[in-house]
Motif scaffolding. Sequence first.
Motif, PDB file in Angstrom:
ATOM      1  N   GLU A  83     -12.033  -8.666   4.044  1.00 31.25           N
ATOM      2  CA  GLU A  83     -11.048  -8.052   4.929  1.00 31.25           C
ATOM      3  C   GLU A  83     -11.610  -6.998   5.869  1.00 31.25           C
ATOM      4  O   GLU A  83     -10.864  -6.501   6.710  1.00 31.25           O
ATOM      5  CB  GLU A  83      -9.914  -7.426   4.103  1.00 31.25           C
ATOM      6  CG  GLU A  83      -9.056  -8.454   3.396  1.00 31.25           C
ATOM      7  CD  GLU A  83      -7.727  -7.901   2.945  1.00 31.25           C
ATOM      8  OE1 GLU A  83      -6.711  -8.583   3.139  1.00 31.25           O
ATOM      9  OE2 GLU A  83      -7.702  -6.777   2.381  1.00 31.25           O
ATOM     10  N   GLU A  84     -12.884  -6.650   5.741  1.00 31.63           N
ATOM     11  CA  GLU A  84     -13.435  -5.682   6.680  1.00 31.63           C
ATOM     12  C   GLU A  84     -14.934  -5.862   6.847  1.00 31.63           C
ATOM     13  O   GLU A  84     -15.610  -6.476   6.032  1.00 31.63           O
ATOM     14  CB  GLU A  84     -13.134  -4.241   6.257  1.00 31.63           C
ATOM     15  CG  GLU A  84     -13.740  -3.819   4.962  1.00 31.63           C
ATOM     16  CD  GLU A  84     -12.710  -3.577   3.887  1.00 31.63           C
ATOM     17  OE1 GLU A  84     -11.500  -3.678   4.152  1.00 31.63           O
ATOM     18  OE2 GLU A  84     -13.128  -3.302   2.741  1.00 31.63           O
ATOM     19  N   TYR A 247      -1.983  -7.098  -7.969  1.00 36.28           N
ATOM     20  CA  TYR A 247      -1.247  -6.315  -6.981  1.00 36.28           C
ATOM     21  C   TYR A 247      -2.073  -6.051  -5.721  1.00 36.28           C
ATOM     22  O   TYR A 247      -3.286  -5.928  -5.775  1.00 36.28           O
ATOM     23  CB  TYR A 247      -0.817  -4.983  -7.589  1.00 36.28           C
ATOM     24  CG  TYR A 247      -0.142  -5.129  -8.927  1.00 36.28           C
ATOM     25  CD1 TYR A 247       0.933  -6.011  -9.087  1.00 36.28           C
ATOM     26  CD2 TYR A 247      -0.585  -4.418 -10.035  1.00 36.28           C
ATOM     27  CE1 TYR A 247       1.555  -6.153 -10.318  1.00 36.28           C
ATOM     28  CE2 TYR A 247       0.035  -4.555 -11.274  1.00 36.28           C
ATOM     29  CZ  TYR A 247       1.106  -5.429 -11.413  1.00 36.28           C
ATOM     30  OH  TYR A 247       1.716  -5.582 -12.632  1.00 36.28           O
ATOM     31  N   ASP A 248      -1.370  -5.930  -4.597  1.00 41.49           N
ATOM     32  CA  ASP A 248      -2.069  -5.577  -3.363  1.00 41.49           C
ATOM     33  C   ASP A 248      -2.336  -4.073  -3.325  1.00 41.49           C
ATOM     34  O   ASP A 248      -1.887  -3.319  -4.202  1.00 41.49           O
ATOM     35  CB  ASP A 248      -1.291  -6.046  -2.138  1.00 41.49           C
ATOM     36  CG  ASP A 248       0.054  -5.358  -1.962  1.00 41.49           C
ATOM     37  OD1 ASP A 248       0.110  -4.116  -2.017  1.00 41.49           O
ATOM     38  OD2 ASP A 248       1.062  -6.054  -1.743  1.00 41.49           O
ATOM     39  N   MET A 249      -3.082  -3.633  -2.319  1.00 36.21           N
ATOM     40  CA  MET A 249      -3.522  -2.243  -2.276  1.00 36.21           C
ATOM     41  C   MET A 249      -2.413  -1.246  -1.960  1.00 36.21           C
ATOM     42  O   MET A 249      -2.631  -0.025  -2.036  1.00 36.21           O
ATOM     43  CB  MET A 249      -4.667  -2.079  -1.275  1.00 36.21           C
ATOM     44  CG  MET A 249      -4.323  -2.375   0.157  1.00 36.21           C
ATOM     45  SD  MET A 249      -5.741  -2.074   1.274  1.00 36.21           S
ATOM     46  CE  MET A 249      -6.958  -3.233   0.658  1.00 36.21           C
ATOM     47  N   TYR A 294      -6.412  -6.641  -2.236  1.00 34.37           N
ATOM     48  CA  TYR A 294      -6.409  -6.981  -0.814  1.00 34.37           C
ATOM     49  C   TYR A 294      -5.164  -6.369  -0.175  1.00 34.37           C
ATOM     50  O   TYR A 294      -4.337  -5.745  -0.850  1.00 34.37           O
ATOM     51  CB  TYR A 294      -6.426  -8.496  -0.632  1.00 34.37           C
ATOM     52  CG  TYR A 294      -7.692  -9.154  -1.125  1.00 34.37           C
ATOM     53  CD1 TYR A 294      -8.931  -8.846  -0.547  1.00 34.37           C
ATOM     54  CD2 TYR A 294      -7.672 -10.073  -2.165  1.00 34.37           C
ATOM     55  CE1 TYR A 294     -10.102  -9.441  -0.999  1.00 34.37           C
ATOM     56  CE2 TYR A 294      -8.839 -10.681  -2.620  1.00 34.37           C
ATOM     57  CZ  TYR A 294     -10.043 -10.365  -2.031  1.00 34.37           C
ATOM     58  OH  TYR A 294     -11.207 -10.960  -2.481  1.00 34.37           O
ATOM     59  N   THR A 295      -5.006  -6.554   1.127  1.00 35.35           N
ATOM     60  CA  THR A 295      -3.875  -5.935   1.813  1.00 35.35           C
ATOM     61  C   THR A 295      -2.543  -6.577   1.443  1.00 35.35           C
ATOM     62  O   THR A 295      -1.499  -5.941   1.594  1.00 35.35           O
ATOM     63  CB  THR A 295      -4.051  -6.020   3.345  1.00 35.35           C
ATOM     64  OG1 THR A 295      -4.355  -7.367   3.712  1.00 35.35           O
ATOM     65  CG2 THR A 295      -5.171  -5.098   3.812  1.00 35.35           C
ATOM     66  N   ASP A 296      -2.549  -7.826   0.959  1.00 36.67           N
ATOM     67  CA  ASP A 296      -1.284  -8.488   0.650  1.00 36.67           C
ATOM     68  C   ASP A 296      -1.286  -9.239  -0.671  1.00 36.67           C
ATOM     69  O   ASP A 296      -0.331  -9.934  -0.989  1.00 36.67           O
ATOM     70  CB  ASP A 296      -0.894  -9.449   1.780  1.00 36.67           C
ATOM     71  CG  ASP A 296      -1.999 -10.444   2.110  1.00 36.67           C
ATOM     72  OD1 ASP A 296      -3.036 -10.426   1.426  1.00 36.67           O
ATOM     73  OD2 ASP A 296      -1.827 -11.230   3.061  1.00 36.67           O
TER      74      ASP A 296
END
Length: 407
Positions: A83-84, A247-249, A294-296
């Motif tokens: 993701e980055e 869970y996401d972040m 992750y973000t989602d």
Amino acid sequence: MNEIETATLPNGLRIVHCRQGGNVSYCGVTVNAGTRDELPDESGLAHLVEHTIFKGTTRRKACHIRTRMESVGGELNAYTTKEETVLYSIYPSAYHERAMELIGDLAAHASFPEAEFEKEREVVREEIDMYRDTPSELVYDEFENRLFAGHPLGRNILGTAEELSVMSPMQARAFMKRCYKAGEMVFFSYANAPFSKVMEWAQRYFVDIQCGTRGESRQSPVAVAPFDERMAYDTHQAHVVWGCRAYDMYDERRLALLLLNNMIGGPGQNSLLNVALREQRGYVYAVESSVVNYTDTGLFTVYFGTDGKYVGRCLRRIAGEMERLRHGGLTPWRVAAAKKQYRGQLLVAEDNNESLALAIGKSYMRYGNVLSQEEQSQRIEAVTLEQMQAVADDIMDTRQWSLLVLE
């Protein structure tokens, strides 16, 4: 950690700076673009861009980039995740402006010369071969490929040699144009310099980074049914990953899960699984659990490497430990001990200034703030036994886990 100061440039680039008084400083850019942001025909491109971004700009040749910080004793580095992407430098504090100018040039003017691109393609091919010789890493990627089946999060960050062979400098430039925009980036600075000078240099050296954001939203992965698979591989021991989506972040339950993870299979030799599988029975050389946010979405996994004849015994022992956590194993003293250990680990981690600088950039990108050690401790202390129990009930039911055995 000292006071955090922030600002945003007119082009949308966010700045986060923490002043420190050391002889060594750190700065870089965190880019909200990784493997999951590749198009279907770009698998491995985000990582290849990270490698080749150092190979030339419209202002510099590769040799000039390579020696710019090294000539004063500094380093230039980068890494890619799903993701980055992060580009950063470590250097004697007197050269903060030099580092900022170079990072700004790379982020805005990378040119991907054909000859250099071809050489770096070969370097990444070698990296792929080395990775395939490391089954303890390969098994994680194969697991995620199944857990996020058909979704970019399931892709291997490196891509494959076949996919790599057809990539071009034109694709690299297109990826940067699409993803390396100011609104998707944070410049972080952990340096012996006043914020006023950091802002002066940022306004001078980052003005050419294109405005805006990608303009495309990430699609969350759909759920997949639990799987139980064996994968044949020429290795002397079995490598096993067992786990599930988590869970996401941004989920408020993530801290309770991190505490549980530390207790179950964290870095300490006193973790439940290390004691149960290695210290007491000698089944494994290595066992660990991990959480990825992750973000989602996210995942929780347990990994172990063992002789093939012990795989079943290890799985039964792990399932038993998880059941104990779900049914009475979480006591007030155990929760208090887990919090104390985790706080201590965070304190030790903050003593690594390189990791701290990188964490500042990521935290500001994802949350818009950077927590102090005291604030982190307060959040850890606020987690209750009841919250940890609810997460254990939700995540630690191994009947819902997926299994991959590489043997």
